[in-house]
Design an enzyme around this catalytic site. Structure first.
Site, PDB file in Angstrom:
ATOM      1  N   ILE A   1       0.836  -1.207   0.000  1.00  0.00           N
ATOM      2  CA  ILE A   1       0.000   0.000   0.000  1.00  0.00           C
ATOM      3  C   ILE A   1       0.869   1.254   0.000  1.00  0.00           C
ATOM      4  O   ILE A   1       0.645   2.185  -0.786  1.00  0.00           O
ATOM      5  CB  ILE A   1      -0.950  -0.016   1.209  1.00  0.00           C
TER       6      ILE A   1
ATOM      7  N   ASP B   1      10.629   2.938   7.238  1.00  0.00           N
ATOM      8  CA  ASP B   1      10.302   1.511   7.240  1.00  0.00           C
ATOM      9  C   ASP B   1      11.567   0.743   7.592  1.00  0.00           C
ATOM     10  O   ASP B   1      12.462   0.579   6.754  1.00  0.00           O
ATOM     11  CB  ASP B   1       9.765   1.065   5.877  1.00  0.00           C
TER      12      ASP B   1
ATOM     13  N   CYS C   1      -5.045   4.823   7.538  1.00  0.00           N
ATOM     14  CA  CYS C   1      -5.867   3.792   6.897  1.00  0.00           C
ATOM     15  C   CYS C   1      -5.269   2.413   7.147  1.00  0.00           C
ATOM     16  O   CYS C   1      -5.539   1.477   6.391  1.00  0.00           O
ATOM     17  CB  CYS C   1      -5.979   4.043   5.389  1.00  0.00           C
ATOM     18  N   ALA C   2      -4.442   2.292   8.193  1.00  0.00           N
ATOM     19  CA  ALA C   2      -3.763   1.026   8.481  1.00  0.00           C
ATOM     20  C   ALA C   2      -4.463   0.291   9.615  1.00  0.00           C
ATOM     21  O   ALA C   2      -5.343  -0.539   9.375  1.00  0.00           O
ATOM     22  CB  ALA C   2      -2.298   1.288   8.799  1.00  0.00           C
ATOM     23  N   ARG C   3      -4.086   0.602  10.856  1.00  0.00           N
ATOM     24  CA  ARG C   3      -4.713  -0.005  12.031  1.00  0.00           C
ATOM     25  C   ARG C   3      -4.796   1.035  13.135  1.00  0.00           C
ATOM     26  O   ARG C   3      -3.858   1.815  13.349  1.00  0.00           O
ATOM     27  CB  ARG C   3      -3.919  -1.232  12.515  1.00  0.00           C
TER      28      ARG C   3
ATOM     29  N   ASP D   1      -9.669   5.993   8.612  1.00  0.00           N
ATOM     30  CA  ASP D   1     -10.545   4.907   8.168  1.00  0.00           C
ATOM     31  C   ASP D   1     -10.564   3.783   9.197  1.00  0.00           C
ATOM     32  O   ASP D   1     -11.382   2.879   9.107  1.00  0.00           O
ATOM     33  CB  ASP D   1     -10.078   4.364   6.811  1.00  0.00           C
TER      34      ASP D   1
ATOM     35  N   GLU E   1     -13.952  -0.439  16.992  1.00  0.00           N
ATOM     36  CA  GLU E   1     -14.847  -0.427  15.845  1.00  0.00           C
ATOM     37  C   GLU E   1     -16.050  -1.330  16.113  1.00  0.00           C
ATOM     38  O   GLU E   1     -15.863  -2.470  16.538  1.00  0.00           O
ATOM     39  CB  GLU E   1     -14.102  -0.896  14.585  1.00  0.00           C
TER      40      GLU E   1
ATOM     41  N   HIS F   1     -13.919   2.146   8.051  1.00  0.00           N
ATOM     42  CA  HIS F   1     -13.069   1.017   7.665  1.00  0.00           C
ATOM     43  C   HIS F   1     -13.464   0.472   6.287  1.00  0.00           C
ATOM     44  O   HIS F   1     -13.702  -0.722   6.106  1.00  0.00           O
ATOM     45  CB  HIS F   1     -13.125  -0.098   8.716  1.00  0.00           C
TER      46      HIS F   1
END
Length: 351
Positions: A181, A200, A257-259, A283, A288, A307
């Site tokens: 991604i 990273d 938008c990951a976790r 997201d 959740e 999500h």
């Protein structure tokens, strides 16, 4: 020879998509496929824990009944538990059409000789595009201005200097994580003329030409936009908190938008309230669905979706195709491309 397969679909990766992909991939092979179908209620009904596995849909009883005499199960959300494995001795392959098979007990599957596969990258393009869509929405206040205009309020005062957002062109964007991604997001942002930095620790040298892989401290200090794309682990849980947000330039934007576990959401709300952050877009969330009355729901400058970043028609088709390809490899006796428990293969598992 007849091979019994269960296609356990849901309202996103539909049962029919799984069955059609299996037939298309099977081609002219000598085996005859007998495809049983099971329809799971996700996402009309939220996923949850089923026995010892997570983010699953359906019950052990449903699956045990449907898997009798079945050698292969292809699914996105069905659980695979120890109890199911004990009750379904003919099962050989459990193909999961998602990026990580959290709905499968890998240890028990290995003990029972069942190979579990997954579908890395099946939603990478959808998630990357959604990330950039959220980023642009936050930068330019699109949901907020649309909402006010829809209520009949014309807010020309949003043109004031302190209210307007940034262009992506020339803006430094920091990406935490540079997998399937993250590198797609970088490519899209490059088209806008943004300067992209990456943090990273697993990124090999020279694997990201044109993108600088820097320390987290440097990335935070230089980035006006921070976007998270790391897989959640015990080591990086809560990696972006109040201290990290404070290290970013004033007026910055955070996108996740990951976790949800990667980020301290209260710290984000604090930074938005005092004006250190210009906006934030999410997201994913620490809980959740987001509870009614959650602070995020009343904090100005927050853009949210439930999500949905990976939700595209192409994602559903790719999930089905990857599962079908793994099924075909298994039936031909070829190595599996995406086996989550490779130890089972060395023990003669995945029959």
């Amino acid at each position: 020879m007849t091979v019994r397969i269960l296609a356990a679909g849901d309202h996103f990766v539909r049962t029919g998509l799984l069955a059609d992909a299996l037939r298309a991939e099977h081609g002219g092979a000598p085996e005859t496929l007998e495809i049983g179908e099971l329809h799971l209620p996700w996402p009309v009904e939220p996923f949850g824990d089923v026995a010892e596995v997570h983010e699953a849909s359906g019950t052990e009883e449903q699956l045990i009944e449907a898997l009798q005499g079945v050698r292969i199960c292809v699914t996105q959300m069905a659980p695979l538990t120890r109890r199911m494995l004990e009750a379904c001795p003919e099962l050989e392959l459990f193909a999961v059409g998602r990026g990580g098979p959290v709905n499968a007990n890998l240890e028990a599957a290995t003990e029972h000789g069942v190979a579990v596969t997954f579908a890395p990258g099946r939603n990478a393009t959808a998630t990357a595009e959604h990330t950039v869509a959220l980023l642009l929405s936050a930068l330019r206040r699109i949901p907020h201005t649309h909402g006010e205009l829809a209520r009949g309020v014309w807010r020309g005062d949003y043109y004031r200097y302190e209210e307007v957002g940034m262009e992506l062109a020339g803006t430094t964007v920091g990406l935490v994580g540079y997998g399937a991604i993250g590198h797609r997001v970088a490519r899209i942002l490059g088209g806008f003329g943004a300067e992209v930095l990456v943090h990273d620790p697993y990124l090999a040298p020279d694997t990201a030409p044109g993108v600088a892989n820097v320390s987290l401290d440097e990335l935070l200090a230089r980035s006006r936009v921070l976007s998270l794309h790391a897989r959640l682990t015990a080591e990086n849980h809560g990696m972006i908190g109040a201290e990290e947000i404070a290290a970013m330039p004033p007026g910055s934007v955070i996108v996740n938008c990951a976790r949800g576990g990667l980020l301290d959401y209260d710290a984000v709300c604090d930074a938005l309230d005092r004006g250190h952050l210009f906006a934030a877009a999410f997201d994913v969330f620490p809980e959740e669905p987001v509870p009614a009355g959650a602070r995020l729901l009343r904090t100005p400058g927050v853009v949210m979706t439930p999500h949905l970043a990976g939700a595209s028609k192409q994602t559903a088709h790719q999930a089905a195709r990857i599962c079908a390809e793994e099924t075909a490899r298994h039936l031909r006796g070829e190595p599996l491309a995406h086996c989550a428990n490779p130890a089972v293969l060395g023990r003669g598992g995945g029959r």
